[in-house]
Design an enzyme around this catalytic site. Structure first.
Site, PDB file in Angstrom:
ATOM      1  N   ARG A   1      28.488  47.637  42.270  1.00 28.64           N
ATOM      2  CA  ARG A   1      29.070  48.933  41.858  1.00 28.64           C
ATOM      3  C   ARG A   1      29.702  48.761  40.470  1.00 28.64           C
ATOM      4  O   ARG A   1      29.113  49.142  39.476  1.00 28.64           O
ATOM      5  CB  ARG A   1      30.084  49.422  42.907  1.00 28.64           C
ATOM      6  CG  ARG A   1      30.495  50.879  42.705  1.00 28.64           C
ATOM      7  CD  ARG A   1      31.464  51.131  41.578  1.00 28.64           C
ATOM      8  NE  ARG A   1      32.802  50.610  41.845  1.00 28.64           N
ATOM      9  CZ  ARG A   1      33.801  50.702  40.986  1.00 28.64           C
ATOM     10  NH1 ARG A   1      33.623  51.269  39.791  1.00 28.64           N
ATOM     11  NH2 ARG A   1      34.992  50.203  41.271  1.00 28.64           N
TER      12      ARG A   1
ATOM     13  N   HIS B   1      31.234  53.773  46.643  1.00 27.00           N
ATOM     14  CA  HIS B   1      32.366  54.215  45.843  1.00 27.00           C
ATOM     15  C   HIS B   1      32.045  55.594  45.300  1.00 27.00           C
ATOM     16  O   HIS B   1      31.109  55.740  44.506  1.00 27.00           O
ATOM     17  CB  HIS B   1      32.500  53.179  44.702  1.00 27.00           C
ATOM     18  CG  HIS B   1      33.670  53.367  43.820  1.00 27.00           C
ATOM     19  ND1 HIS B   1      33.586  53.947  42.581  1.00 27.00           N
ATOM     20  CD2 HIS B   1      34.963  53.019  43.997  1.00 27.00           C
ATOM     21  CE1 HIS B   1      34.777  53.934  42.019  1.00 27.00           C
ATOM     22  NE2 HIS B   1      35.632  53.378  42.853  1.00 27.00           N
TER      23      HIS B   1
ATOM     24  N   THR C   1      42.827  50.384  35.538  1.00 25.22           N
ATOM     25  CA  THR C   1      41.555  50.849  34.990  1.00 25.22           C
ATOM     26  C   THR C   1      41.339  50.432  33.534  1.00 25.22           C
ATOM     27  O   THR C   1      40.211  50.176  33.116  1.00 25.22           O
ATOM     28  CB  THR C   1      41.498  52.382  35.134  1.00 25.22           C
ATOM     29  OG1 THR C   1      41.696  52.669  36.521  1.00 25.22           O
ATOM     30  CG2 THR C   1      40.209  52.975  34.645  1.00 25.22           C
TER      31      THR C   1
ATOM     32  N   HIS D   1      42.382  46.528  42.092  1.00 20.42           N
ATOM     33  CA  HIS D   1      41.221  46.471  41.200  1.00 20.42           C
ATOM     34  C   HIS D   1      41.744  46.249  39.781  1.00 20.42           C
ATOM     35  O   HIS D   1      42.447  47.101  39.241  1.00 20.42           O
ATOM     36  CB  HIS D   1      40.490  47.813  41.318  1.00 20.42           C
ATOM     37  CG  HIS D   1      39.254  47.931  40.495  1.00 20.42           C
ATOM     38  ND1 HIS D   1      37.999  47.654  40.997  1.00 20.42           N
ATOM     39  CD2 HIS D   1      39.065  48.340  39.211  1.00 20.42           C
ATOM     40  CE1 HIS D   1      37.089  47.892  40.058  1.00 20.42           C
ATOM     41  NE2 HIS D   1      37.711  48.294  38.967  1.00 20.42           N
TER      42      HIS D   1
ATOM     43  N   HIS E   1      41.034  45.342  35.776  1.00 21.26           N
ATOM     44  CA  HIS E   1      40.173  45.100  34.611  1.00 21.26           C
ATOM     45  C   HIS E   1      40.775  43.992  33.755  1.00 21.26           C
ATOM     46  O   HIS E   1      41.969  43.699  33.843  1.00 21.26           O
ATOM     47  CB  HIS E   1      39.953  46.410  33.849  1.00 21.26           C
ATOM     48  CG  HIS E   1      38.837  47.199  34.464  1.00 21.26           C
ATOM     49  ND1 HIS E   1      37.544  47.068  34.036  1.00 21.26           N
ATOM     50  CD2 HIS E   1      38.820  48.049  35.513  1.00 21.26           C
ATOM     51  CE1 HIS E   1      36.769  47.836  34.792  1.00 21.26           C
ATOM     52  NE2 HIS E   1      37.512  48.444  35.704  1.00 21.26           N
TER      53      HIS E   1
ATOM     54  N   HIS F   1      42.641  10.364  29.632  1.00 17.36           N
ATOM     55  CA  HIS F   1      42.232  11.132  30.815  1.00 17.36           C
ATOM     56  C   HIS F   1      41.230  10.338  31.647  1.00 17.36           C
ATOM     57  O   HIS F   1      41.341  10.258  32.869  1.00 17.36           O
ATOM     58  CB  HIS F   1      41.590  12.456  30.389  1.00 17.36           C
ATOM     59  CG  HIS F   1      42.560  13.444  29.850  1.00 17.36           C
ATOM     60  ND1 HIS F   1      42.642  14.736  30.310  1.00 17.36           N
ATOM     61  CD2 HIS F   1      43.506  13.339  28.884  1.00 17.36           C
ATOM     62  CE1 HIS F   1      43.589  15.381  29.655  1.00 17.36           C
ATOM     63  NE2 HIS F   1      44.122  14.555  28.774  1.00 17.36           N
TER      64      HIS F   1
HETATM   65  C1  AKG Z   1      38.677  51.670  37.913  1.00 16.63           C
HETATM   66  O1  AKG Z   1      39.649  52.404  38.005  1.00 16.63           O
HETATM   67  O2  AKG Z   1      38.528  50.880  36.968  1.00 16.63           O
HETATM   68  C2  AKG Z   1      37.631  51.714  38.919  1.00 16.63           C
HETATM   69  O3  AKG Z   1      36.579  51.150  38.717  1.00 16.63           O
HETATM   70  C3  AKG Z   1      37.939  52.359  40.216  1.00 16.63           C
HETATM   71  C4  AKG Z   1      38.697  51.448  41.065  1.00 16.63           C
HETATM   72  C5  AKG Z   1      38.970  51.959  42.427  1.00 16.63           C
HETATM   73  O4  AKG Z   1      38.176  52.716  42.955  1.00 16.63           O
HETATM   74  O5  AKG Z   1      39.994  51.574  42.972  1.00 16.63           O
END
Ligand code: AKG
Length: 412
Positions: A47, A107, A201, A228, A230, A325
């Protein structure tokens, strides 16, 4: 060309990773909310990973990846919304019918039409998402918080009535109003969602921000909490473990971290982190030896190389070079390794081809080559290797030649 000292003991109450006693002295009563020993993975290569710039997965590739993720042992596999395209719809149905152990989730946007399509495909769970930050409310979907809540409750009721598990997530959670999202999460929790999700996000959250938000949310909802992250600012793995420490139950990953922009928490790096933190849980649950082939499968599918500094599988992840090392590693690998490569079916490599090589590493290579030398002789040949390495880069064959010809001279 590898030099493999014996593995560190695993029978002395010390973890098979590195040197931490089983009950960590760092664990405190405060950690009662922590789920580092019982987290679940929602694997989103199929996804979030499909949002990676290079990704194009045909049906056959999706099936291969889904099977590989399943045999690795991930708990859930998240698929692209079946509303995205006719092929996405067909692929979602196909993967649901593979009979995998992992739960199959898809999703979708938080609206009734998307949810119905998802349920039609036969998924085990529907992951609903809607943006809650003012940025997304204003420039993406244009809905007020009241409207978001009303729609969410209707859609959740429908998915539950279809006998399918449901998660509700607020996109851009860290830039959303805290009071707004807590009220929303409380309402969806009361409506009976299986999980709520928080999403960084834009990848701007720090571990401290994550701890605060998840810990607060943990006090507000009774359901599971998914996170989630990034990786725009390089915090995705740190944020994932911090979320678990604060009471999150599920972490989203993708293989090699592929996803929108520079992606999300990479499965392999997350495994590296967690095998150190929770070795018994991780080694008993996940098929760690399959990580490399899983990463190679995905790297090949999206036409990228595995980065040199990738945790575990980067080409030099278990290479030791400096003399200091190498000496210690040869005596006890725990000195300079936090993770035992053999847990992942890999071996360490002690480099003996540079100006910073030490004589202990050369001594080990001499015995690997089946040659006999005194320590004084090993030291002398080490000087020859260093002198040559000052002039040009050496390969292992060059170094072996220096050792062999020095040994030959000794015989004559
Ligand atoms: C994001 O917010 O970057 C997503 O890919 C969605 C994440 C989610 O569905 O919790």
């Amino acid at each position: 060309s590898t030099i493999d000292p014996p593995s560190a003991s695993t029978s002395n109450g010390v973890h098979p990773t590195r040197g931490e006693p089983k009950s960590s002295p760092y664990q405190s009563i405060q950690d009662y909310v922590s789920n580092v020993n019982r987290f679940k993975i929602i694997e989103s290569t199929l996804r979030e990973g499909e949002q990676f710039a290079n990704a194009f997965f045909d049906t056959e590739t999706k099936i291969k990846i889904a099977r590989a993720l399943d045999s690795f042992g991930v708990d859930c596999i998240e698929l692209t919304s079946p509303v995205s395209s006719p092929q996405s719809y067909e692929d979602c149905k196909t993967i649901c019918q593979l009979g995998l152990k992992a739960k199959i989730l898809t999703h979708v946007r938080c609206n009734m039409d998307d949810a119905k399509k998802a349920v039609e495909c036969g998924v085990d769970g529907v992951d609903l998402v809607i943006g809650t930050s003012s940025f997304l409310r204003e420039y993406s979907h244009g809905k007020s918080m009241e409207m978001i809540q009303k729609t969410a409750l209707e859609v959740i009721e429908y998915v539950k009535s279809a006998g399918v598990s449901v998660r509700f997530s607020s996109e851009d959670s860290f830039r959303s109003d805290l009071v707004d999202i807590l009220a929303l999460y409380k309402a969806v929790d009361r409506a009976g969602v299986n999980r709520v999700g928080i999403a960084d996000t834009v990848g701007g959250a720090t571990p401290r921000m994550v701890y605060d938000l998840v810990r607060t949310l943990r006090g507000v909802v009774g359901c599971d909490i998914e996170c989630h992250f990034h990786d725009d600012t390089g915090c995705a793995v740190a944020n994932a473990i911090t979320a678990l420490e604060a009471g999150a139950t599920h972490v989203d990953t993708s293989v090699l971290g592929i996803g929108e922009r520079n992606g999300i928490t990479p499965l392999g790096a997350f495994m590296a982190r967690m095998v150190v933190t929770a070795p018994d849980y991780v080694t008993s649950k996940y098929n760690l030896k399959a990580l490399k082939s899983l990463e190679e499968l995905v790297a090949d599918a999206v036409q990228i190389n595995i980065p040199f500094n990738n945790p575990i599988t980067g080409f030099c992840a278990f290479t030791h070079k400096a003399g200091i090392h190498a000496k210690a590693i040869l005596a006890n690998p725990s000195t300079y390794e936090i993770i035992d490569p053999s847990l992942f079916g890999l071996t360490r490599y002690v480099s003996i081809n540079s100006r910073i090589t030490g004589w202990n590493a050369v001594k080990s290579r001499v015995s690997q080559l089946g040659l006999t030398m005194t320590d004084e002789q090993v030291k002398e040949v080490t000087q020859k290797i260093k002198a040559m390495a000052d002039l040009r880069p050496l390969a292992i064959d060059d170094t072996d030649s220096i050792i062999r010809s020095y040994h030959l001279d000794l015989q004559q």
